[in-house]
Motif scaffolding. Structure first.
Motif, PDB file in Angstrom:
ATOM      1  N   GLU A  60       0.825  -1.213   0.000  1.00  0.00           N
ATOM      2  CA  GLU A  60       0.000   0.000   0.000  1.00  0.00           C
ATOM      3  C   GLU A  60       0.855   1.258   0.000  1.00  0.00           C
ATOM      4  N   GLU A  61       1.940   1.236   0.773  1.00  0.00           N
ATOM      5  CA  GLU A  61       2.849   2.383   0.788  1.00  0.00           C
ATOM      6  C   GLU A  61       3.471   2.588  -0.589  1.00  0.00           C
ATOM      7  N   LYS A  63       2.159   1.763  -3.441  1.00  0.00           N
ATOM      8  CA  LYS A  63       1.106   2.305  -4.310  1.00  0.00           C
ATOM      9  C   LYS A  63       0.969   3.816  -4.108  1.00  0.00           C
ATOM     10  N   LYS A  64       1.088   4.270  -2.860  1.00  0.00           N
ATOM     11  CA  LYS A  64       1.032   5.707  -2.576  1.00  0.00           C
ATOM     12  C   LYS A  64       2.216   6.427  -3.210  1.00  0.00           C
ATOM     13  N   GLU A  68       1.996   9.272  -6.029  1.00  0.00           N
ATOM     14  CA  GLU A  68       2.547  10.607  -5.811  1.00  0.00           C
ATOM     15  C   GLU A  68       3.557  10.972  -6.888  1.00  0.00           C
TER      16      GLU A  68
END
Length: 87
Positions: A60-61, A63-64, A68
């Motif tokens: 998930e990190e 993907k962030k 960004e």
């Protein structure tokens, strides 16, 4: 001592600048993670799939981070295109 670490850092600095227009240490680290993850995902997709299943929070990190970088890249390209038109 070898000059390679400085030379490689210069490459990473320029890549970060061209990709997102910001070479702060935080952004360079983010771009480094993005580049390495992307490379591994293309070269060894099974490894990344395994890592993603072991570390869903890490996935998930990432993907962030990817999202960004995509936003920063699009904004940087728009700014560069606008500057070219203004010249």
């Amino acid at each position: 001592m070898s000059e390679f670490p400085k030379q490689f850092d210069a490459l990473l600095d320029k890549y970060t600048e061209l990709l997102i227009g910001d070479t702060s240490p935080e952004k360079k680290e983010m771009v480094t993670q993005y580049a390495l993850y992307s490379f591994v995902a293309k070269q060894m997709p099974a490894l990344v799939k395994h890592w993603n299943s072991l570390y869903p929070d890490g996935k998930e990190e990432m993907k962030k981070i990817i999202g960004e970088i995509k936003e920063l890249n699009e904004a940087h390209r728009e700014e560069m295109n606008r500057k070219k038109k203004d010249e």
